[in-house]
Design a protein around this motif. Structure first.
Motif, PDB file in Angstrom:
ATOM      1  N   GLY A   1       0.827  -1.199   0.000  1.00 19.42           N
ATOM      2  CA  GLY A   1       0.000   0.000   0.000  1.00 19.42           C
ATOM      3  C   GLY A   1       0.864   1.251   0.000  1.00 19.42           C
ATOM      4  N   LEU A   2       0.435   2.261  -0.742  1.00 12.95           N
ATOM      5  CA  LEU A   2       1.217   3.475  -0.857  1.00 12.95           C
ATOM      6  C   LEU A   2       1.176   4.277   0.442  1.00 12.95           C
ATOM      7  CD1 LEU A   2       0.848   2.595  -3.841  1.00 12.95           C
ATOM      8  CD2 LEU A   2       0.779   5.018  -4.429  1.00 12.95           C
ATOM      9  N   VAL A   3       2.299   4.909   0.773  1.00 12.94           N
ATOM     10  CA  VAL A   3       2.409   5.781   1.945  1.00 12.94           C
ATOM     11  C   VAL A   3       2.614   7.194   1.420  1.00 12.94           C
ATOM     12  CG1 VAL A   3       3.701   6.297   4.042  1.00 12.94           C
ATOM     13  CG2 VAL A   3       3.353   3.913   3.342  1.00 12.94           C
ATOM     14  N   GLU A   4       1.621   8.027   1.603  1.00 17.62           N
ATOM     15  CA  GLU A   4       1.586   9.368   1.012  1.00 17.62           C
ATOM     16  C   GLU A   4       1.961  10.421   2.055  1.00 17.62           C
ATOM     17  OE1 GLU A   4       1.490  12.579  -0.897  1.00 17.62           O
ATOM     18  OE2 GLU A   4       1.128  10.740  -2.033  1.00 17.62           O
ATOM     19  N   LEU A   5       3.074  11.140   1.804  1.00 19.57           N
ATOM     20  CA  LEU A   5       3.558  12.113   2.782  1.00 19.57           C
ATOM     21  C   LEU A   5       3.025  13.522   2.563  1.00 19.57           C
ATOM     22  CD1 LEU A   5       7.322  11.218   3.328  1.00 19.57           C
ATOM     23  CD2 LEU A   5       5.294  10.351   4.507  1.00 19.57           C
ATOM     24  N   HIS A   6       2.589  13.834   1.352  1.00 15.29           N
ATOM     25  CA  HIS A   6       2.223  15.232   1.086  1.00 15.29           C
ATOM     26  C   HIS A   6       1.106  15.293   0.052  1.00 15.29           C
ATOM     27  CE1 HIS A   6       3.542  19.630   0.627  1.00 15.29           C
ATOM     28  NE2 HIS A   6       2.490  19.470  -0.164  1.00 15.29           N
ATOM     29  N   THR A   7      -0.120  15.397   0.529  1.00 17.77           N
ATOM     30  CA  THR A   7      -1.251  15.642  -0.357  1.00 17.77           C
ATOM     31  C   THR A   7      -2.035  16.835   0.157  1.00 17.77           C
ATOM     32  OG1 THR A   7      -3.352  14.822  -1.228  1.00 17.77           O
ATOM     33  CG2 THR A   7      -2.631  13.901   0.881  1.00 17.77           C
ATOM     34  N   ASP A   8      -2.330  17.760  -0.752  1.00 11.66           N
ATOM     35  CA  ASP A   8      -3.119  18.944  -0.399  1.00 11.66           C
ATOM     36  C   ASP A   8      -4.611  18.721  -0.642  1.00 11.66           C
ATOM     37  OD1 ASP A   8      -0.582  20.015  -0.164  1.00 11.66           O
ATOM     38  OD2 ASP A   8      -0.646  21.045  -2.087  1.00 11.66           O
ATOM     39  N   GLN A   9      -5.011  17.517  -1.046  1.00 16.52           N
ATOM     40  CA  GLN A   9      -6.348  17.327  -1.588  1.00 16.52           C
ATOM     41  C   GLN A   9      -7.476  17.509  -0.578  1.00 16.52           C
ATOM     42  OE1 GLN A   9      -7.148  16.890  -4.997  1.00 16.52           O
ATOM     43  NE2 GLN A   9      -5.073  17.712  -4.883  1.00 16.52           N
ATOM     44  N   VAL A  10      -7.225  17.251   0.701  1.00 20.28           N
ATOM     45  CA  VAL A  10      -8.299  17.421   1.674  1.00 20.28           C
ATOM     46  C   VAL A  10      -8.753  18.878   1.724  1.00 20.28           C
ATOM     47  CG1 VAL A  10      -6.803  17.790   3.696  1.00 20.28           C
ATOM     48  CG2 VAL A  10      -9.090  16.817   3.993  1.00 20.28           C
ATOM     49  N   GLU A  11      -7.829  19.817   1.501  1.00 22.94           N
ATOM     50  CA  GLU A  11      -8.205  21.233   1.504  1.00 22.94           C
ATOM     51  C   GLU A  11      -9.157  21.542   0.351  1.00 22.94           C
ATOM     52  OE1 GLU A  11      -4.278  23.205   3.627  1.00 22.94           O
ATOM     53  OE2 GLU A  11      -4.395  23.213   1.446  1.00 22.94           O
ATOM     54  N   GLY A  12      -8.932  20.907  -0.806  1.00 18.76           N
ATOM     55  CA  GLY A  12      -9.830  21.124  -1.937  1.00 18.76           C
ATOM     56  C   GLY A  12     -11.212  20.574  -1.700  1.00 18.76           C
ATOM     57  N   HIS A  13     -11.327  19.458  -0.986  1.00 15.06           N
ATOM     58  CA  HIS A  13     -12.646  18.916  -0.664  1.00 15.06           C
ATOM     59  C   HIS A  13     -13.352  19.790   0.371  1.00 15.06           C
ATOM     60  CE1 HIS A  13     -12.682  15.058  -2.830  1.00 15.06           C
ATOM     61  NE2 HIS A  13     -11.379  15.071  -2.650  1.00 15.06           N
ATOM     62  N   PHE A  14     -12.579  20.370   1.277  1.00 15.63           N
ATOM     63  CA  PHE A  14     -13.148  21.228   2.316  1.00 15.63           C
ATOM     64  C   PHE A  14     -13.570  22.588   1.756  1.00 15.63           C
ATOM     65  CE2 PHE A  14     -12.154  23.976   6.210  1.00 15.63           C
ATOM     66  CZ  PHE A  14     -13.390  23.753   6.793  1.00 15.63           C
ATOM     67  N   GLN A  15     -12.793  23.108   0.798  1.00 19.09           N
ATOM     68  CA  GLN A  15     -13.134  24.383   0.165  1.00 19.09           C
ATOM     69  C   GLN A  15     -13.220  24.161  -1.350  1.00 19.09           C
ATOM     70  OE1 GLN A  15     -11.667  28.868   0.815  1.00 19.09           O
ATOM     71  NE2 GLN A  15     -10.180  27.657  -0.309  1.00 19.09           N
ATOM     72  N   PRO A  16     -14.360  23.633  -1.820  1.00 17.82           N
ATOM     73  CA  PRO A  16     -14.467  23.300  -3.246  1.00 17.82           C
ATOM     74  C   PRO A  16     -14.586  24.520  -4.146  1.00 17.82           C
ATOM     75  CG  PRO A  16     -16.525  22.834  -2.104  1.00 17.82           C
ATOM     76  CD  PRO A  16     -15.537  23.190  -1.048  1.00 17.82           C
ATOM     77  N   ARG A  17     -14.947  25.664  -3.586  1.00 17.20           N
ATOM     78  CA  ARG A  17     -15.012  26.925  -4.321  1.00 17.20           C
ATOM     79  C   ARG A  17     -14.426  28.013  -3.437  1.00 17.20           C
ATOM     80  NH1 ARG A  17     -15.870  23.994  -7.880  1.00 17.20           N
ATOM     81  NH2 ARG A  17     -17.548  23.982  -9.439  1.00 17.20           N
ATOM     82  N   PRO A  18     -13.893  29.094  -4.028  1.00 20.82           N
ATOM     83  CA  PRO A  18     -13.338  30.172  -3.195  1.00 20.82           C
ATOM     84  C   PRO A  18     -14.350  30.667  -2.163  1.00 20.82           C
ATOM     85  CG  PRO A  18     -12.772  30.522  -5.494  1.00 20.82           C
ATOM     86  CD  PRO A  18     -13.739  29.367  -5.473  1.00 20.82           C
ATOM     87  N   LYS A  19     -13.920  30.673  -0.886  1.00 26.25           N
ATOM     88  CA  LYS A  19     -14.718  31.166   0.234  1.00 26.25           C
ATOM     89  C   LYS A  19     -15.990  30.354   0.472  1.00 26.25           C
ATOM     90  CE  LYS A  19     -13.008  35.894  -0.280  1.00 26.25           C
ATOM     91  NZ  LYS A  19     -13.338  37.328  -0.435  1.00 26.25           N
ATOM     92  N   ARG A  20     -16.050  29.147  -0.077  1.00 27.25           N
ATOM     93  CA  ARG A  20     -17.205  28.272   0.148  1.00 27.25           C
ATOM     94  C   ARG A  20     -16.701  26.978   0.770  1.00 27.25           C
ATOM     95  NH1 ARG A  20     -18.879  32.500  -0.647  1.00 27.25           N
ATOM     96  NH2 ARG A  20     -20.462  33.212  -2.138  1.00 27.25           N
ATOM     97  N   PHE A  21     -17.129  26.703   2.007  1.00 28.19           N
ATOM     98  CA  PHE A  21     -16.627  25.552   2.745  1.00 28.19           C
ATOM     99  C   PHE A  21     -17.688  24.464   2.859  1.00 28.19           C
ATOM    100  CE2 PHE A  21     -13.971  29.078   4.039  1.00 28.19           C
ATOM    101  CZ  PHE A  21     -12.704  28.512   3.982  1.00 28.19           C
TER     102      PHE A  21
END
Length: 399
Positions: A62-82
């Motif tokens: 299984g892959l071990v991922e040290l640096h993904t920013d993707q959770v921030e994109g799911h939390f803020q899918p549009r500018p200033k929209r959470f």
């Protein structure tokens, strides 16, 4: 109840070889690896018998991922929209698991920039959501936290004091994105990024850069040292972000940094390796054929023997895609490529129970079939597309 599972008829990716056979898992641990031509019961390894037939697909750690920013994109899918934070974390987790990742360090920025009330101001919320979802058993992968500390901001130390004590915080990176150095040594590449992301006018961009320089002068050196001191006191692994010069690497080494994340020059990567740091580059850099910021290409570091780890950065599927692109071009073997995304990142942060397929290790596994595309001028070796067909975390099927 004992959970006893056999995955048979697989091309098993070991540390230094690929063998045809089966893997047996009991209660989340690998207990046996049997080659198909072994004198042991062939029913466990061939195309007939108990267990699940892998149909000749690769079975990788299984892959071990040290640096993904993707959770921030799911939390803020549009500018200033959470989005609601826990559903956002669950959606992010599903995407990462489907990309073959069984351990994920979610990289959350702390330290708010000028006039910034967005993601950097919401790090507390996201950490709490990740911890809650993980502790409640809602997630497919094992999620830990990587705090990306923007040392040139006034609040980075205070935010770390609020959230840096959680046991899931395993990695701290020290970064300074002030234009004119490190990642954005070319200020025009920073202009392209900011105009594209924030639609800045020339006047707004100039004012923004001036403010960033003022803040860097006021805070960067002090906060870099203070963040390093606090991370060392808590036993948290440290990474340096975007080191570009020998002076940068010497400073990070003196602070106790163990990982060089995205060095921007061959000179910095070589110095980092000589200082005992493991070198991390983004897998999208491999897939795209270079850095989007105009810095050193990951493939060049690989050719110099200066690349240890690939991270997904901003594209979750990119690590496996990068591995099999490198295999197709003859630059690595499958075991060597697997080490870049599993064994080496696990070792970098002290997760010695995973990252390789070996008796006694965690049964974190990913089944991969490679779909071969036709050769093109851009891909003279073809364009292999790795397809994740199954993921097991501690012996349990999660994707």
């Amino acid at each position: 109840m004992t959970n006893d599972t056999i995955l048979r008829n697989a091309r098993i990716v070991l540390e230094d070889d690929v063998i045809h056979g089966s893997v047996r898992m009991i209660d989340g641990i690998i207990v046996d690896i049997v080659p198909v031509d072994s004198s042991l019961d062939g029913a466990l390894t061939g195309t007939d018998g108990p267990g699940e037939d892998m149909d000749g697909d690769y079975l990788m750690p299984g892959l071990v991922e040290l640096h993904t920013d993707q959770v921030e994109g799911h939390f803020q899918p549009r500018p200033k929209r959470f989005w609601d934070p826990i559903p956002a974390v669950i959606a992010h987790d599903a995407q990462m698991a489907a990309s073959g990742m069984t351990t994920v360090l979610d990289a959350l920025r702390i330290g708010a920039g000028p006039d910034e009330s967005g993601l950097a101001a919401q790090a507390d919320t996201l950490v709490a959501a990740i911890v809650h979802a993980a502790d409640a058993g809602l997630l497919r992968a094992d999620h830990l936290v990587h705090l990306r500390c923007e040392v040139s901001t006034p609040d980075v130390v205070d935010v770390f004091e609020r959230i840096g004590n959680d046991d899931r915080v395993r990695l701290v990176s020290l970064m300074d994105h002030t234009p004119g150095q490190r990642q954005y040594a070319d200020v025009e590449s920073f202009r392209t990024y900011m105009v594209g992301k924030h639609s800045f006018s020339d006047e707004q961009f100039t004012a923004h850069v001036a403010t960033l320089h003022e803040r860097s002068a006021a805070y960067a050196d002090t906060h870099r040292g203070e963040m390093a001191r606090r991370a060392r006191a808590r036993g948290i692994t440290m990474a340096a972000h975007d080191d570009a010069t020998l002076a940068h690497v010497a400073e990070s080494s003196d602070l106790g940094v163990r990982i060089s994340e995205f060095p921007t020059t061959v000179e910095a990567a070589r110095a980092a390796r000589e200082a005992g740091q493991l070198v991390v580059m983004g897998a999208p850099n491999i897939v795209r054929g270079g850095s989007h910021s105009g810095n050193v290409a990951a493939a060049e570091l690989l050719r110099h023997g200066l690349l240890d780890i690939l991270s997904s950065d901003y594209v979750p599927s990119s690590p496996l895609q990068a591995v099999f692109a490198l295999v197709a071009s003859g630059e690595v073997t499958v075991p060597q490529g697997s080490a870049l995304v599993s064994a080496n990142p696990a070792r970098a942060i002290g997760l010695n129970d995973r990252g390789v397929i070996e008796v006694g290790r965690r049964a974190d596994l990913v089944r991969v079939r490679v779909h071969e595309m036709a050769q093109t001028p851009h891909h003279p070796s073809g364009a292999p597309v790795p397809v994740v067909r199954g993921v097991w975390r501690e012996g349990m099927r999660v994707a």
